[in-house]
Design a protein around this motif. Structure first.
Motif, short mmCIF file in Angstrom:
data_model
loop_
_atom_site.label_atom_id
_atom_site.label_comp_id
_atom_site.label_asym_id
_atom_site.label_seq_id
_atom_site.Cartn_x
_atom_site.Cartn_y
_atom_site.Cartn_z
N ALA A 1 -5.89 7.77 5.04
CA ALA A 1 -4.86 7.75 4.00
C ALA A 1 -4.36 9.16 3.69
O ALA A 1 -3.18 9.34 3.34
N THR B 1 2.82 3.07 -5.21
CA THR B 1 1.77 3.67 -6.04
C THR B 1 1.62 2.89 -7.35
O THR B 1 2.53 2.13 -7.74
N ALA C 1 -3.80 -2.18 2.84
CA ALA C 1 -4.91 -1.32 3.28
C ALA C 1 -5.95 -1.18 2.17
O ALA C 1 -5.64 -1.25 0.99
N TYR D 1 -1.08 10.57 4.93
CA TYR D 1 0.16 10.22 4.23
C TYR D 1 0.37 10.99 2.93
O TYR D 1 1.39 10.81 2.27
N ASP D 2 -0.56 11.82 2.55
CA ASP D 2 -0.44 12.51 1.26
C ASP D 2 0.82 13.34 1.13
O ASP D 2 1.36 13.49 0.04
N ALA E 1 -11.49 5.63 5.70
CA ALA E 1 -10.22 5.16 5.15
C ALA E 1 -9.53 6.24 4.32
O ALA E 1 -8.31 6.42 4.39
N GLN E 2 -10.31 6.98 3.53
CA GLN E 2 -9.73 8.07 2.74
C GLN E 2 -9.14 9.15 3.64
O GLN E 2 -8.08 9.70 3.35
N PRO F 1 3.11 7.88 0.08
CA PRO F 1 1.68 7.97 0.34
C PRO F 1 1.04 6.58 0.36
O PRO F 1 1.59 5.63 -0.19
N VAL F 2 -0.10 6.47 0.99
CA VAL F 2 -0.83 5.21 1.05
C VAL F 2 -1.73 5.12 -0.19
O VAL F 2 -2.43 6.07 -0.53
N THR F 3 -1.68 3.97 -0.85
CA THR F 3 -2.57 3.70 -1.97
C THR F 3 -3.57 2.65 -1.52
O THR F 3 -3.19 1.49 -1.27
N LEU F 4 -4.81 3.06 -1.34
CA LEU F 4 -5.86 2.12 -0.96
C LEU F 4 -6.31 1.36 -2.20
O LEU F 4 -6.52 1.97 -3.25
N HIS G 1 0.81 -1.22 0.00
CA HIS G 1 0.00 0.00 0.00
C HIS G 1 0.85 1.27 0.00
O HIS G 1 0.32 2.36 -0.18
#
Length: 109
Positions: free
Chosen positions: A45, A5, A32, A48-49, A41-42, A54-57, A2
């Motif tokens: 996440a 990217t 994730a 981490y932007d 969840a958004q 960053p988190v990629t759900l 996650h």
């Protein structure tokens, strides 16, 4: 995964691991998702932007595709508390707070 990217080509990364490992190797993966509580969840996440990674759900289907070329071990790709829990499995109310899938797979021969 996650923190990888789509632009970084996660399929290629996992294929390189798969191709480099000997037959009989295992892949353990957790990831994730926003499948259960998308808005929450958004928001999580978004923290981490501005981070280095960053988190990629991803959806369950997108995560399942990472196991191409591997044979999932029972119980397959499930929310992490459902992967061979000790004792009674968690109730749905508890599962609603878990935004991570997990799975273990054996390399296909």
């Amino acid at each position: 995964m996650h923190f990888i990217t789509d632009r970084e080509n996660p399929d290629r990364i996992l294929a390189a691991f798969r191709d480099a490992l000997p037959a009989g190797s295992y892949l353990a993966l957790s990831h994730a998702t926003a499948d259960f509580r998308p808005v929450a969840a958004q928001h999580a996440a978004a923290v981490y932007d501005q981070a280095t990674s960053p988190v990629t759900l991803r959806t369950r289907a997108q995560i399942a595709a990472f196991f191409d070329g591997w044979d999932l071990v029972e119980p397959g790709l499930v929310q992490v508390p459902l992967w061979r829990p000790d004792g009674k499995p968690p109730r749905q109310k508890e599962l609603d707070r878990i935004w991570v899938y997990g799975g273990v797979a054996l390399q296909s021969t």
